[in-house]
Scaffold this motif. Structure first.
Motif, PDB file in Angstrom:
ATOM      1  N   VAL A 272       0.811  -1.195   0.079  1.00 50.12           N
ATOM      2  CA  VAL A 272      -0.065   0.143   0.029  1.00 50.12           C
ATOM      3  C   VAL A 272       0.746   1.213  -0.284  1.00 50.12           C
ATOM      4  N   ILE A 273       1.905   1.428   0.731  1.00 53.58           N
ATOM      5  CA  ILE A 273       3.012   2.487   0.818  1.00 53.58           C
ATOM      6  C   ILE A 273       3.559   2.758  -0.533  1.00 53.58           C
ATOM      7  N   GLY A 274       3.824   1.459  -1.135  1.00 50.85           N
ATOM      8  CA  GLY A 274       4.730   1.671  -2.560  1.00 50.85           C
ATOM      9  C   GLY A 274       3.385   2.126  -3.568  1.00 50.85           C
ATOM     10  N   LEU A 275       2.283   1.646  -3.411  1.00 56.25           N
ATOM     11  CA  LEU A 275       1.432   1.944  -4.605  1.00 56.25           C
ATOM     12  C   LEU A 275       0.937   3.375  -4.283  1.00 56.25           C
ATOM     13  N   THR A 276       1.028   3.933  -3.143  1.00 58.76           N
ATOM     14  CA  THR A 276       0.682   5.307  -2.841  1.00 58.76           C
ATOM     15  C   THR A 276       1.783   6.540  -3.131  1.00 58.76           C
ATOM     16  N   TRP A 277       2.673   6.065  -2.289  1.00 57.38           N
ATOM     17  CA  TRP A 277       3.971   7.065  -2.489  1.00 57.38           C
ATOM     18  C   TRP A 277       5.219   6.711  -3.539  1.00 57.38           C
TER      19      TRP A 277
ATOM     20  N   LYS B 157      -4.827   5.708  -8.693  1.00 59.87           N
ATOM     21  CA  LYS B 157      -4.930   5.429  -7.083  1.00 59.87           C
ATOM     22  C   LYS B 157      -6.477   5.426  -6.872  1.00 59.87           C
ATOM     23  N   GLU B 158      -7.214   6.225  -7.455  1.00 57.41           N
ATOM     24  CA  GLU B 158      -8.818   6.165  -7.414  1.00 57.41           C
ATOM     25  C   GLU B 158      -9.555   4.764  -7.516  1.00 57.41           C
ATOM     26  N   LYS B 159      -8.866   3.945  -8.462  1.00 58.47           N
ATOM     27  CA  LYS B 159      -9.297   2.668  -8.704  1.00 58.47           C
ATOM     28  C   LYS B 159      -8.919   1.542  -7.543  1.00 58.47           C
TER      29      LYS B 159
ATOM     30  N   PRO C  19      -5.315  -2.356  -6.255  1.00 61.75           N
ATOM     31  CA  PRO C  19      -4.620  -2.501  -5.015  1.00 61.75           C
ATOM     32  C   PRO C  19      -4.744  -4.300  -4.584  1.00 61.75           C
ATOM     33  N   PRO C  20      -6.021  -4.549  -4.610  1.00 63.73           N
ATOM     34  CA  PRO C  20      -5.926  -5.899  -4.052  1.00 63.73           C
ATOM     35  C   PRO C  20      -5.622  -7.007  -5.083  1.00 63.73           C
ATOM     36  N   VAL C  21      -5.446  -6.572  -6.231  1.00 67.88           N
ATOM     37  CA  VAL C  21      -5.092  -7.348  -7.182  1.00 67.88           C
ATOM     38  C   VAL C  21      -3.591  -7.284  -7.208  1.00 67.88           C
ATOM     39  N   ILE C  22      -3.027  -6.394  -6.835  1.00 66.67           N
ATOM     40  CA  ILE C  22      -1.477  -6.233  -6.699  1.00 66.67           C
ATOM     41  C   ILE C  22      -1.164  -6.837  -5.539  1.00 66.67           C
ATOM     42  N   ILE C  23      -1.683  -6.741  -4.536  1.00 65.87           N
ATOM     43  CA  ILE C  23      -1.491  -7.537  -3.036  1.00 65.87           C
ATOM     44  C   ILE C  23      -1.687  -8.972  -3.268  1.00 65.87           C
ATOM     45  N   PHE C  24      -2.407  -9.381  -4.054  1.00 67.00           N
ATOM     46  CA  PHE C  24      -2.459 -10.740  -4.223  1.00 67.00           C
ATOM     47  C   PHE C  24      -1.199 -11.317  -5.299  1.00 67.00           C
ATOM     48  N   ALA C  25      -1.054 -10.765  -6.230  1.00 62.43           N
ATOM     49  CA  ALA C  25       0.215 -10.946  -6.877  1.00 62.43           C
ATOM     50  C   ALA C  25       1.669 -11.070  -6.056  1.00 62.43           C
ATOM     51  N   MET C  26       1.705  -9.832  -5.166  1.00 60.16           N
ATOM     52  CA  MET C  26       2.806  -9.643  -4.508  1.00 60.16           C
ATOM     53  C   MET C  26       3.006 -10.633  -3.253  1.00 60.16           C
TER      54      MET C  26
ATOM     55  N   GLU D  54      -3.436 -17.649   1.492  1.00 63.44           N
ATOM     56  CA  GLU D  54      -2.939 -16.357   1.996  1.00 63.44           C
ATOM     57  C   GLU D  54      -3.340 -15.188   1.241  1.00 63.44           C
ATOM     58  N   ALA D  55      -2.941 -15.329  -0.138  1.00 59.85           N
ATOM     59  CA  ALA D  55      -3.137 -14.465  -1.206  1.00 59.85           C
ATOM     60  C   ALA D  55      -4.440 -13.861  -1.179  1.00 59.85           C
ATOM     61  N   ILE D  56      -5.337 -14.694  -1.197  1.00 58.99           N
ATOM     62  CA  ILE D  56      -7.026 -14.156  -1.109  1.00 58.99           C
ATOM     63  C   ILE D  56      -7.128 -13.372   0.035  1.00 58.99           C
ATOM     64  N   LEU D  57      -6.719 -13.927   1.119  1.00 55.16           N
ATOM     65  CA  LEU D  57      -7.114 -13.291   2.359  1.00 55.16           C
ATOM     66  C   LEU D  57      -6.129 -11.719   2.439  1.00 55.16           C
ATOM     67  N   ASN D  58      -4.826 -11.757   1.963  1.00 56.32           N
ATOM     68  CA  ASN D  58      -4.354 -10.595   2.127  1.00 56.32           C
ATOM     69  C   ASN D  58      -5.078  -9.395   1.041  1.00 56.32           C
ATOM     70  N   ALA D  59      -5.535 -10.096  -0.038  1.00 54.43           N
ATOM     71  CA  ALA D  59      -6.208  -9.176  -1.070  1.00 54.43           C
ATOM     72  C   ALA D  59      -7.343  -8.461  -0.427  1.00 54.43           C
TER      73      ALA D  59
END
Length: 157
Positions: free
Chosen positions: A33-38, A85-87, A91-98, A130-135
């Motif tokens: 989240v920090i990376g995607l935002t800043w 960033k408004e979409k 982020p959940p898709v990126i968190i899933f992949a990460m 874990e990826a689903i839960l994190n997303a």
């Protein structure tokens, strides 16, 4: 402060709380989240600090979480200029992949795990849940973080 809080929450939640033998990785979620935002600089820095604290508190092979969290925070920071960033669906898709990248790197960089674990079984039973839960958790964390830090109109105005 937020790193210590995320680490404490991560350690308090039992592994069987939602899925069997899976617990959310709040440190990874917040690093992304920090990376995607800043951006890359903040994502890499936050990932480094968070990984270092995780290595200090969790023990094991020292340095593995520092390297992996730095990489995932920096990689998500690289995506900061690409996504809107408004979409809040990105982020959940990126968190899933990460999460998949993170857990795969943990297996690859751990001597004990690389020779004793069946990757397909780990992917099916641990990494994907874990990826689903994190997303899912990441969706709410990103939404709250975005609303708190970027209130008052469009981000690009």
């Amino acid at each position: 402060m937020i790193i210590v809080l995320a680490l404490m929450v991560q350690l308090i939640i039992p592994p069987d709380f939602i899925f069997k033998s899976v617990r959310p990785d709040f440190i990874l979620i917040i690093s992304v989240v920090i990376g995607l935002t800043w951006g890359v600089k903040y994502g890499t820095g936050f990932g480094f600090a968070a990984g270092l604290l995780q290595d200090l508190f969790l023990g094991g092979m020292f340095g593995i979480f520092t390297v992996i969290k730095t990489f995932t925070g920096g990689l998500s920071g690289f995506l900061e200029g690409i996504i809107f960033k408004e979409k809040i669906i990105y982020p959940p898709v990126i968190i899933f992949a990460m999460t998949i990248i993170h857990e795969s790197l943990v297996i690859l960089l751990s001597e004990k795990l690389i020779f004793t674990i069946n990757y397909y079984s780990a992917l099916k039973l641990i990494i994907l849940p874990e990826a689903i839960l994190n997303a899912i958790i990441g969706f709410f964390i990103y939404y709250l973080y975005f609303k708190l830090t970027h209130s008052g109109g469009s981000y690009y105005e």
